[in-house]
Design an enzyme around this catalytic site. Structure first.
Site, PDB file in Angstrom:
ATOM      1  N   LYS A  48     -10.160  -0.226  11.019  1.00  0.00           N
ATOM      2  CA  LYS A  48     -10.361  -1.400  10.167  1.00  0.00           C
ATOM      3  C   LYS A  48     -10.725  -2.620  11.009  1.00  0.00           C
ATOM      4  O   LYS A  48     -10.861  -3.721  10.506  1.00  0.00           O
ATOM      5  CB  LYS A  48      -9.101  -1.687   9.352  1.00  0.00           C
ATOM      6  CG  LYS A  48      -8.794  -0.608   8.306  1.00  0.00           C
ATOM      7  CD  LYS A  48      -7.597  -1.003   7.480  1.00  0.00           C
ATOM      8  CE  LYS A  48      -7.003   0.152   6.708  1.00  0.00           C
ATOM      9  NZ  LYS A  48      -7.814   0.578   5.577  1.00  0.00           N
TER      10      LYS A  48
ATOM     11  N   CYS B 280      -4.746   2.504  -3.578  1.00  0.00           N
ATOM     12  CA  CYS B 280      -3.498   3.044  -2.994  1.00  0.00           C
ATOM     13  C   CYS B 280      -2.336   2.078  -3.202  1.00  0.00           C
ATOM     14  O   CYS B 280      -1.507   1.888  -2.296  1.00  0.00           O
ATOM     15  CB  CYS B 280      -3.649   3.360  -1.514  1.00  0.00           C
ATOM     16  SG  CYS B 280      -4.883   4.594  -1.186  1.00  0.00           S
TER      17      CYS B 280
ATOM     18  N   ASP C 283       3.426  -3.765   8.021  1.00  0.00           N
ATOM     19  CA  ASP C 283       2.169  -3.044   7.851  1.00  0.00           C
ATOM     20  C   ASP C 283       1.053  -4.051   8.148  1.00  0.00           C
ATOM     21  O   ASP C 283       0.748  -4.919   7.340  1.00  0.00           O
ATOM     22  CB  ASP C 283       2.090  -2.528   6.411  1.00  0.00           C
ATOM     23  CG  ASP C 283       0.723  -1.943   6.084  1.00  0.00           C
ATOM     24  OD1 ASP C 283      -0.198  -2.044   6.915  1.00  0.00           O
ATOM     25  OD2 ASP C 283       0.577  -1.408   4.973  1.00  0.00           O
TER      26      ASP C 283
ATOM     27  N   HIS D 102       0.872  -1.172   0.000  1.00  0.00           N
ATOM     28  CA  HIS D 102       0.000   0.000   0.000  1.00  0.00           C
ATOM     29  C   HIS D 102       0.913   1.227   0.000  1.00  0.00           C
ATOM     30  O   HIS D 102       2.032   1.164   0.524  1.00  0.00           O
ATOM     31  CB  HIS D 102      -0.828  -0.044   1.293  1.00  0.00           C
ATOM     32  CG  HIS D 102      -1.902   0.978   1.412  1.00  0.00           C
ATOM     33  ND1 HIS D 102      -1.658   2.285   1.742  1.00  0.00           N
ATOM     34  CD2 HIS D 102      -3.252   0.878   1.269  1.00  0.00           C
ATOM     35  CE1 HIS D 102      -2.793   2.952   1.798  1.00  0.00           C
ATOM     36  NE2 HIS D 102      -3.784   2.121   1.509  1.00  0.00           N
TER      37      HIS D 102
ATOM     38  N   GLN E 299      -4.147  -4.738   7.299  1.00  0.00           N
ATOM     39  CA  GLN E 299      -5.131  -5.743   6.877  1.00  0.00           C
ATOM     40  C   GLN E 299      -4.998  -7.044   7.671  1.00  0.00           C
ATOM     41  O   GLN E 299      -5.968  -7.804   7.766  1.00  0.00           O
ATOM     42  CB  GLN E 299      -4.978  -6.055   5.372  1.00  0.00           C
ATOM     43  CG  GLN E 299      -5.252  -4.873   4.455  1.00  0.00           C
ATOM     44  CD  GLN E 299      -6.682  -4.340   4.575  1.00  0.00           C
ATOM     45  OE1 GLN E 299      -7.603  -5.036   5.022  1.00  0.00           O
ATOM     46  NE2 GLN E 299      -6.883  -3.093   4.175  1.00  0.00           N
TER      47      GLN E 299
END
Ligand SMILES: Cc1ncc(COP(=O)(O)O)c(C=O)c1O
Length: 416
Positions: free
Chosen positions: A232, A372, A206, A129, A209
């Site tokens: 999220k 993104c 990261d 991303h 998700q």
């Protein structure tokens, strides 16, 4: 839904009842919300926690010697404690409360890059991303660092042989997603960490998700920094976390100066507060942080065992139904155990934005665009795709509604 007797069963329709927004209609249709990778909806207990904070507790933190301020500070610090427990961080001092994943990665990129020398290398991947790419691009430009990228395979998995080839003694940082927001690919982080640590590189994950969909254990992941966002994972917007090894955070310089982050200030110099406060300049997002434990409580009640079983089942069902339509290219690994709860796809005749617009007329909310991740889209040879991403309240009926709406779009464009 398939499930073994030992796995608790999640009933998405019952779960959906706990989300006021899911009771509304869109364009006269039941809302089918399939943009959960962008942000999830919030259950009633999170909304109530927000309301409770502002109507009962509101005050600034770490400042006033009065009841409200003490209670607000306790609520804010409770968020830190809960997040530390959630990801099994070794110490709550290693949890920095920020705005989102993006801010967390920027903090590491800016601060850690000051410790690097020109020519040092940062290794990211083709599937990042922009949040885990642009901060490193900026740091590389400022400090004369070299950015390298691990390619993906045709299946949409990280090319591990290429990773090993690209990793060298010059690699100082490996910055990688835990799960791709476009391909759904789950990355074998512990394997990467083992290799990266052998050459003395730190690993920044990261987790935007990954953390919403799996029980994550910071120590078992093995990485040095993990970033993720509350919004999220059924929590409020405007709160995100950087979980780091305390000794590394201690060694880092802050990047934002102001109140809260200092110990002593003189007109010509200042010294820094202890971690994590030295990275939390200014008034934080107190109310949203205070409400986030309610989202964690909600997830805890459902259990990740049940969530994962449900989301895997739903993703496999969606894959089967979408592939069965013909004329769609589905991106990412086919094997549901190697991917998270999202599917990106492209219709051979309908532009993703047009498709998403028609789906909206059927109450189906999906994301269309580059997600993104422009370098990844170039690698896939597309400018945009449609992404359906699933959450605990989505059901097979939602997938059926998506498929029905795609067929309707094809009729609308005279293609069927
Ligand atoms: C993989 C990934 N990383 C980072 C982000 C950025 O998250 P935020 O906007 O909360 O900073 C996202 C958001 O979609 C994402 O999917």
């Amino acid at each position: 839904m398939t499930s073994t007797t030992s796995v608790p069963v999640l009933r998405p329709q019952r779960v959906a009842e706990r989300f006021p927004i899911l009771q509304r209609t869109v364009r006269g249709r039941r809302l089918v919300y399939l943009d959960n990778a962008a942000t999830t909806q919030k259950p009633r207990e999170v909304l109530e926690a927000l309301q409770r904070f502002y109507s009962h507790t509101n005050a600034n933190v770490h400042r006033g010697a009065y009841t409200l301020s003490e209670e607000a500070t306790a609520a804010f610090e409770q968020c830190r404690e809960r997040v530390a427990q959630w990801v099994h961080a070794p110490d709550p001092r290693g949890v920095v409360i920020l705005r989102n994943t993006t801010e967390a990665i920027n903090l590491v990129a800016q601060s850690w890059s000051r410790r690097l020398a020109p020519g040092d290398e940062i290794l990211t991947t083709e599937m990042e991303h922009h949040s885990n790419l642009v901060p490193w691009l900026m740091a590389a430009k400022e400090r004369g660092l070299v950015l390298r990228h691990v390619p993906i395979t045709e299946e949409g998995e990280l090319d591990l042989a290429a990773f090993r080839r690209l990793l060298s003694r010059r690699t100082r940082v490996v910055a990688v997603t835990g799960m791709s927001n476009v391909l759904g690919t789950i990355v074998p982080v512990p394997e990467l960490v083992e290799e990266a640590h052998k050459v003395g590189a730190i690993v920044v994950v990261d987790g935007a998700q990954l953390v919403p969909h799996q029980a994550v254990h910071f120590g078992q992941l093995g990485c040095d920094f993990l970033a993720f966002s509350a919004h999220k994972m059924y929590g409020p917007t405007g709160v995100g976390f950087l979980v780091g090894k305390p000794e590394l955070l201690e060694a880092m310089e802050p990047v934002l100066g102001g109140g809260e982050m200092i110990r002593e200030v003189f007109l010509d110099r200042a010294t820094w507060n202890d971690i994590p406060h030295k990275f939390e300049a200014g008034t934080p997002n107190i109310a949203d942080a205070a409400a986030f434990p309610a989202a964690l409580g909600f997830l805890e009640e459902l259990t990740f065992e049940a969530i994962q079983a449900h989301e895997q089942d739903l993703t496999a069902y969606a894959w089967e139904r979408l592939a069965g339509l013909g004329g769609l290219t589905l991106h990412g690994p086919k094997n549901p155990s190697r991917r998270g709860a999202l599917i990106s796809f492209v219709d051979e005749h309908i532009h993703p934005h047009d498709l998403a617009t028609v789906l909206d007329t059927h109450g189906v909310a999906v994301r269309a665009g580059h997600h993104c991740a422009q370098p990844l889209m170039r690698r896939l040879g597309v400018v945009a795709s449609v992404r359906a991403s699933f959450a605990v309240y989505n059901s097979r009926e939602d997938v059926d509604a998506l498929v029905f709406a795609i067929l309707a779009a094809r009729r609308f464009f005279g293609l069927a």
